[in-house]
Design a protein around this motif. Structure first.
Motif, PDB file in Angstrom:
ATOM      1  N   GLN A   1       1.368   2.239  11.319  1.00 26.77           N
ATOM      2  CA  GLN A   1       2.369   2.987  10.548  1.00 26.77           C
ATOM      3  C   GLN A   1       2.972   4.099  11.395  1.00 26.77           C
ATOM      4  O   GLN A   1       4.150   4.422  11.256  1.00 26.77           O
TER       5      GLN A   1
ATOM      6  N   LYS B   1      13.631   1.036   4.172  1.00 32.96           N
ATOM      7  CA  LYS B   1      12.925   0.920   2.895  1.00 32.96           C
ATOM      8  C   LYS B   1      11.536   1.550   2.986  1.00 32.96           C
ATOM      9  O   LYS B   1      11.118   2.290   2.091  1.00 32.96           O
ATOM     10  N   LEU B   2      10.834   1.278   4.081  1.00 24.02           N
ATOM     11  CA  LEU B   2       9.507   1.845   4.293  1.00 24.02           C
ATOM     12  C   LEU B   2       9.561   3.371   4.314  1.00 24.02           C
ATOM     13  O   LEU B   2       8.666   4.042   3.779  1.00 24.02           O
ATOM     14  N   SER B   3      10.612   3.926   4.897  1.00 23.85           N
ATOM     15  CA  SER B   3      10.736   5.385   5.009  1.00 23.85           C
ATOM     16  C   SER B   3      10.816   6.077   3.655  1.00 23.85           C
ATOM     17  O   SER B   3      10.566   7.271   3.548  1.00 23.85           O
ATOM     18  N   LYS B   4      11.157   5.335   2.628  1.00 23.81           N
ATOM     19  CA  LYS B   4      11.285   5.902   1.289  1.00 23.81           C
ATOM     20  C   LYS B   4      10.005   5.767   0.456  1.00 23.81           C
ATOM     21  O   LYS B   4       9.921   6.313  -0.643  1.00 23.81           O
ATOM     22  N   GLU B   5       9.024   5.053   0.989  1.00 23.08           N
ATOM     23  CA  GLU B   5       7.774   4.862   0.256  1.00 23.08           C
ATOM     24  C   GLU B   5       6.906   6.119   0.316  1.00 23.08           C
ATOM     25  O   GLU B   5       6.766   6.738   1.363  1.00 23.08           O
ATOM     26  N   LYS B   6       6.323   6.444  -0.823  1.00 24.48           N
ATOM     27  CA  LYS B   6       5.513   7.658  -0.955  1.00 24.48           C
ATOM     28  C   LYS B   6       4.373   7.701   0.062  1.00 24.48           C
ATOM     29  O   LYS B   6       4.146   8.727   0.701  1.00 24.48           O
ATOM     30  N   LYS B   7       3.671   6.589   0.229  1.00 22.60           N
ATOM     31  CA  LYS B   7       2.520   6.558   1.133  1.00 22.60           C
ATOM     32  C   LYS B   7       2.912   6.730   2.606  1.00 22.60           C
ATOM     33  O   LYS B   7       2.073   7.046   3.432  1.00 22.60           O
ATOM     34  N   PHE B   8       4.178   6.550   2.911  1.00 23.57           N
ATOM     35  CA  PHE B   8       4.662   6.644   4.288  1.00 23.57           C
ATOM     36  C   PHE B   8       5.191   8.045   4.618  1.00 23.57           C
ATOM     37  O   PHE B   8       5.378   8.389   5.776  1.00 23.57           O
ATOM     38  N   LYS B   9       5.419   8.861   3.609  1.00 18.61           N
ATOM     39  CA  LYS B   9       6.056  10.182   3.783  1.00 18.61           C
ATOM     40  C   LYS B   9       5.304  11.090   4.753  1.00 18.61           C
ATOM     41  O   LYS B   9       5.922  11.731   5.603  1.00 18.61           O
TER      42      LYS B   9
END
Length: 129
Positions: free
Chosen positions: A44, A91-99
């Motif tokens: 990640q 899209k991944l950049s907007k996921e909470k777990k990726f923040k």
């Protein structure tokens, strides 16, 4: 050969500048080539570092179209299973777990400074060639 040389340089610069990119080095005997490739399982942190380039580079490069081509190629190499890797990263950049991972990559890019970031971004403008 040019592509693998650029990949080596590009990944080395990403590691230095963003400090979150991990790279697997396949070191061989002295007379053989050293091959640097992305790890089989992409982290990640690597994806975050690549995504941050899309935020940092547009203001640092002269040729946006060439940067976009190089960036797209790099993203596709890291996410070959995706039809559109750039959209997948977005899209991944907007996921909470990726923040939090993305925040760390942004901090690392800031620490690296404009000169180092510009160097990496300029390399990506020639990556698609």
């Amino acid at each position: 050969m040019k592509s693998s040389m650029f990949k080596s340089l590009s990944l080395g610069l990403l590691t230095t500048a963003l400090m979150t990119v991990s790279v697997t080095h396949a070191a061989t005997q002295q007379e053989e080539n050293i091959n640097v490739t992305p790890t089989q399982k992409i982290t990640q942190q690597e994806l975050a570092a690549i995504y941050v380039l899309s935020e940092v580079c547009p203001s640092l490069v002269k040729d946006d179209a060439q940067f976009e081509k190089g960036y797209s190629k790099l993203a596709q190499e890291y996410l070959p299973q995706e039809k559109d890797a750039v959209s997948a990263l977005s899209k991944l950049s907007k996921e909470k777990k990726f923040k939090s991972i993305l925040a760390e990559a942004r901090t690392d890019a800031k620490k690296a400074g404009d000169a180092k970031n510009k160097e990496i971004c300029q390399e990506l403008t020639t990556y698609s060639n």
